[in-house]
Design an enzyme around this catalytic site. Sequence first.
Site, PDB file in Angstrom:
ATOM      1  N   SER A 141      35.686  -2.988  -6.047  1.00  0.00           N
ATOM      2  CA  SER A 141      35.152  -1.631  -6.105  1.00  0.00           C
ATOM      3  C   SER A 141      35.968  -0.721  -5.187  1.00  0.00           C
ATOM      4  CB  SER A 141      33.664  -1.633  -5.752  1.00  0.00           C
ATOM      5  OG  SER A 141      33.035  -0.493  -6.279  1.00  0.00           O
ATOM      6  N   LYS A 153      28.235  -2.882 -13.752  1.00  0.00           N
ATOM      7  CA  LYS A 153      28.051  -2.418 -12.375  1.00  0.00           C
ATOM      8  C   LYS A 153      26.631  -2.742 -11.956  1.00  0.00           C
ATOM      9  CE  LYS A 153      30.078  -0.646  -8.815  1.00  0.00           C
ATOM     10  NZ  LYS A 153      31.230  -1.293  -8.208  1.00  0.00           N
TER      11      LYS A 153
END
Length: 582
Positions: free
Chosen positions: A381, A188
């Site tokens: 996401s 991430k």
Amino acid sequence: MKIACFCKQVFTVVLGCWVAALSFVSIVFFLLLQYWSAPISPTEVKKNSVLELHIGGQMAEWVPSSLCSFNSGMSDLRVIKRTIRQATEDNCINAIYLKLSYLSAGWATLEEIREILLDFKKKGKTIVAYGDNYTNKSYYLASVADEIIMNPSGYLDFKGLSATINFYTQFFENISIKPIVFRIGDYKSAVEPYYLNKMSEESRRQTEAYLSCCYEHFLSNIGLSRNIQVPDLKEFANNLSAILPNDALHANLVTRVDYEVEAKKLLKEQLHKLTGKADPSFIHYKYYAPTKKQTGVVNKIAVVVVEGEIISGPTISGYVGDRDFVKTMQAIQEDATIKALVLRINSPGGYVLPSDNMWKAIEELTKVKPVVASMSDIAASGGYYIAAPCHYIFAQPTTITGSIGIWFLLLDPTKLMQRIGIERDVVKTALSADFLNPRTSCLPSESKCMYKMLQTSYETFLHKVAQGRKLDVEQVKKLASGKVYTGRLAQSNGLVDALGGLEVAVAKAAELASLVGPYDICYMPRCKTKSEQLFSYITGNSNVKMEAFAAVAKEYPILNQLKMIHNRQPLQAMLPYTIDIE
């Protein structure tokens, strides 16, 4: 005193006149836009016609209002695809003249246009492409043409693909601001630009993986169209040996080096040989684009476009608001004529809370009607979060998806404030009463609390993906940690069901809804009426401001980063940095 009162009255009158004049000019400007952007009446199509298809500028999934369509720098993907499909079945259209300029579009969007152009060719019709210059993206479309013509003074930007990431660590050091980073997931990497000067190994590996996948797909399709081996194409790119017009001609990437007037002459000559008829008539696609006819069909399939970052509140230009989205889902659920929904997603994600609200609205709808996700350029996401509950998920091979992870960023401006002479003092009733406000640092208890919040949201994300994809949570964990995938890789890992564009997604929705007869496709929410647009324009110009900001931010990416920090929410489900493959 009298003089002061008089001056005050004069100032008030002048200010009132200025505001009135500004309002009048705004209304006149809006009405002129409406006049200029009024729908163009379709022109009668003669036999042996050529469709002039000009593709360039910013490509949008859907331009719902005439005010937006006035923007000549914006192309409507829906209109372009619909026009080519109609021309494919139109016996009066024998060829497409494809004029290409600088094109700002994602690779999945280009894939859909390219597939429809190939269908046009399968009907035995001709495509001639012309460009002053060709970028990778515009050439990808041009490569399907029978003739590819380039200006003698132009160039073919055939040099491979790249993904560039800006890092702001030194910038923040220079202005004495310290980032405080929280994230769940090694991949991430959305926050890496704030504390690193280059990509982490995890980020580099995943970037290389999806970039290589896109490149192989790009080269394979060009190789099939131009009858060139992929190793030869790679050599052209590595050596920059097909950039100049004559080099591109020698490499068989273009078929002719000439001016546009000669390109049109060539097309006329080819059609004359094929049909034996006189010079063809050229018709611009904006004059040819069909208007929707009333069919009397009762059953409908709704298409809802989710384009832009996900935010709380109403939808504005470039952003998708959860409030308006939830209302649309409720309207679809209550409309008995709508039998299924196709969710067209082109979003890098956004805030966790609105993403979750949108997920819930979709999950409720799936209980009563089929819902199919169609991923465009990006559905990552938060964009993947809202795709997860759908009954079926389609993506293009080059779609960017995945990125299952959570992050949050705080900024400590203490040193900057000291440098510029600002002191701060605070009174609080509890030790962490000013937590999440810009300040020196986080206490251990505050950091622990923040990671607990992130971990809770991350676990929720994992469970909802597992539930929607019918996978074990442990399986999802192996695919998560913020990893980014292309559509092809996502399909092989079970995050996507099949590869395909919007049309196949609509067909799948009809199948799941058991629609055997004809049906209409309706885009929602509906377009605003002229009076509604006028009211919105007068009462607030937030869209205009956002579009102006977007235009500037495109040239200066750091502005987007600063805006994102300024508008921070507790948790983010956002794609790692801004991925723009060129």
